[in-house]
Design an enzyme around this catalytic site. Structure first.
Site, mmCIF file in Angstrom:
data_model
loop_
_atom_site.group_PDB
_atom_site.id
_atom_site.type_symbol
_atom_site.label_atom_id
_atom_site.label_comp_id
_atom_site.label_asym_id
_atom_site.label_seq_id
_atom_site.Cartn_x
_atom_site.Cartn_y
_atom_site.Cartn_z
ATOM 1 C CB CYS A 1 -3.085 0.153 -2.718
ATOM 2 S SG CYS A 1 -3.128 1.804 -3.426
ATOM 3 C CG ASN A 2 -9.585 0.305 -2.667
ATOM 4 O OD1 ASN A 2 -10.532 -0.355 -3.053
ATOM 5 N ND2 ASN A 2 -9.147 0.255 -1.419
ATOM 6 C CB THR A 3 -5.080 4.488 -5.568
ATOM 7 O OG1 THR A 3 -5.848 5.058 -4.502
ATOM 8 C CG2 THR A 3 -4.814 5.542 -6.606
ATOM 9 C CB CYS B 1 -9.474 4.346 0.426
ATOM 10 S SG CYS B 1 -7.817 4.757 1.022
ATOM 11 C CB THR B 2 -6.662 -0.432 2.120
ATOM 12 O OG1 THR B 2 -5.594 0.379 1.606
ATOM 13 C CG2 THR B 2 -7.067 -1.475 1.095
ATOM 14 C CG HIS B 3 -5.103 4.826 4.253
ATOM 15 N ND1 HIS B 3 -4.526 4.363 3.097
ATOM 16 C CD2 HIS B 3 -4.089 5.370 4.988
ATOM 17 C CE1 HIS B 3 -3.216 4.611 3.127
ATOM 18 N NE2 HIS B 3 -2.927 5.217 4.269
ATOM 19 C CD GLU C 1 -0.245 6.867 6.059
ATOM 20 O OE1 GLU C 1 0.776 6.892 6.758
ATOM 21 O OE2 GLU C 1 -0.670 5.822 5.520
ATOM 22 C CG ASP D 1 -1.823 1.199 1.304
ATOM 23 O OD1 ASP D 1 -2.368 1.577 0.250
ATOM 24 O OD2 ASP D 1 -1.986 1.792 2.388
ATOM 25 C CB SER D 2 0.266 4.822 -0.418
ATOM 26 O OG SER D 2 -0.868 4.955 0.425
HETATM 27 N N1 DGL Z 1 -4.809 2.987 0.742
HETATM 28 C C1 DGL Z 1 -4.702 3.261 -0.652
HETATM 29 C C2 DGL Z 1 -5.997 3.042 -1.375
HETATM 30 O O1 DGL Z 1 -6.706 2.133 -1.011
HETATM 31 C C3 DGL Z 1 -3.925 4.505 -1.020
HETATM 32 C C4 DGL Z 1 -4.415 5.773 -0.454
HETATM 33 C C5 DGL Z 1 -3.507 6.948 -0.796
HETATM 34 O O2 DGL Z 1 -2.288 6.849 -0.630
HETATM 35 O O3 DGL Z 1 -4.053 7.956 -1.240
HETATM 36 O O4 DGL Z 1 -6.310 3.693 -2.336
#
Ligand code: DGL
Length: 287
Positions: free
Chosen positions: A91-93, A200-202, A168, A28-29
Site C-alpha cells: 500500500c503506497n499510502t 498505488c497498488t490498485h 474496488e 493493503d486497504s
Molecule cells: N492500494 C493502496 C495504495 O497503494 C490504498 C489505496 C486506497 O485505499 O485508497 O495506496
C-alpha cells in the site's frame, strides 16, 4: 548487501524454531495488494503468505496521516500475533505516511513500495509522472524518493481520488473509468513524460485502460515487481528464505469476506477462501 528494510534485530526472539518457514505478511486497504501478491507467487513461489485487506476502512488514500498510522499499527500488531517473518506494506499510502515511523516501533523487517518504485523509475527515465492516491501525492513521498536518487530528473504527481473506488467496485471496463483516467493522465502527458509510475497498488489492475491512453514509448513502472525483488534480497540477507513447500495463502479482511472473494477471483484466477478478522478494535469510522 544493502538492507531494504533497515532491520537489525533478531527475529529468533519471537518466531518459532524455524523462522524460514514463517509466512510473509502482506497488507493493503483492499484488492490493490493482490498486485504484490501476484508478484510474490511469480518471484517467490516457496513463501507462505498471509494477506490482510482492511476493506472495512478503505479507501485509505483520502485519510489523514493519524488515521493511517493507527490502522497500520493495528495491522502490524495483528501481523506479529500471526508470527510473520517480514511484512510488505502493499500500500503506497501506508508506505508514504507511516513506514518511517513504524519501522522504529516494530521488531520485524518491514518493506514499503515507494523506494523500490522510485529506484526503478530513475533507472528508466528523466521525466517521471506518478499517479497516486491524494494522500500519497500530497505527501510528495515519490518526488522526494526519486529526487534523492537522482536530483536531475523531473517529477510530476497527480492524485486520483476516483480510481480506488472504481477498482474496488469492479468497474474497470466501464467507459466512465476510461474518461476519469484520461482526465488524470492528461496533465502528465502534457509534460511529455517518458515514464509513468503506478503510485498505488490498485492501479496495475487498470493497466489495459492506462496503456490505451499513454503513448507506447512511455515506460510504465509497477512498484509491485520491484518490492518483491527487494523482498527476495532481504530474505536472503537475513537468512529467512523458505525452502520448504509453502502453506496455502491465508486471506483475511476487516470487511465482508464474500465481497473480497468475489472481486479477488478475477485477479487471482481462483476463488480465495477469505476469513474475516475478529477485531473488536476495528472501528468502521466515518471520514
Ligand atoms: N492500494 C493502496 C495504495 O497503494 C490504498 C489505496 C486506497 O485505499 O485508497 O495506496
Amino acid at each position: 548487501m544493502y538492507s531494504s528494510s533497515g532491520f537489525e534485530g533478531n527475529l529468533y526472539n519471537f518466531l518459532d524454531q524455524e523462522p524460514q518457514r514463517a509466512p510473509i505478511g502482506v497488507f493493503d486497504s483492499g484488492v490493490g495488494g493482490l498486485t504484490v501478491l501476484r508478484q510474490l507467487y511469480r518471484q517467490l513461489p516457496h513463501e507462505s503468505i498471509i494477506y490482510f485487506g482492511d476493506t472495512a476502512r478503505l479507501p485509505y488514500g483520502i485519510r489523514s496521516q493519524a488515521d493511517i498510522l493507527q490502522f497500520v499499527r493495528e495491522i502490524l500488531d495483528w501481523m506479529q500475533q500471526q508470527r510473520v517473518k517480514m511484512v510488505i506494506m502493499a500500500c503506497n499510502t501506508s508506505s508514504a505516511l507511516a513506514l518511517e515511523i513504524v519501522r522504529e516501533e516494530y521488531k520485524i523487517p518491514i518493506l514499503g513500495v515507494i523506494l523500490p518504485g522510485a529506484k526503478a523509475a530513475t533507472q528508466q527515465g528523466k521525466r517521471i509522472g506518478v499517479i497516486a492516491t491524494p494522500a500519497t501525492a500530497k505527501s510528495n513521498a515519490y518526488k522526494h524518493a526519486i529526487l534523492e536518487i537522482n536530483p536531475d530528473v523531473e517529477v510530476w504527481q497527480v492524485g486520483c481520488p476516483e480510481f480506488v473506488p472504481l477498482i474496488e467496485q469492479n468497474r474497470i471496463d466501464d467507459p466512465y473509468t476510461t474518461e476519469v483516467a484520461r482526465s488524470y493522465l492528461e496533465p502528465l502527458l502534457q509534460q511529455d513524460i517518458d515514464t509513468l509510475v503506478y503510485g498505488c497498488t490498485h492501479y496495475p489492475l487498470l493497466a489495459p485502460v492506462v496503456r490505451s491512453l499513454v503513448p507506447s514509448q512511455v515506460k510504465i513502472i509497477d512498484p509491485a515487481v520491484h518490492v518483491v525483488t527487494a523482498c527476495s534480497q532481504e530474505l536472503d540477507l537475513l537468512g529467512l528464505s523458505n525452502t520448504h513447500p509453502p502453506l496455502p495463502t491465508r486471506f483475511v479482511v476487516s470487511g465482508c469476506p464474500q465481497q473480497f472473494a468475489q472481486s479477488g477471483v478475477q485477479w487471482l484466477g481462483c476463488t480465495p477462501m477469505v476469513e474475516s478478522v475478529n477485531w473488536a478494535s476495528v472501528p468502521v469510522s466515518q471520514l
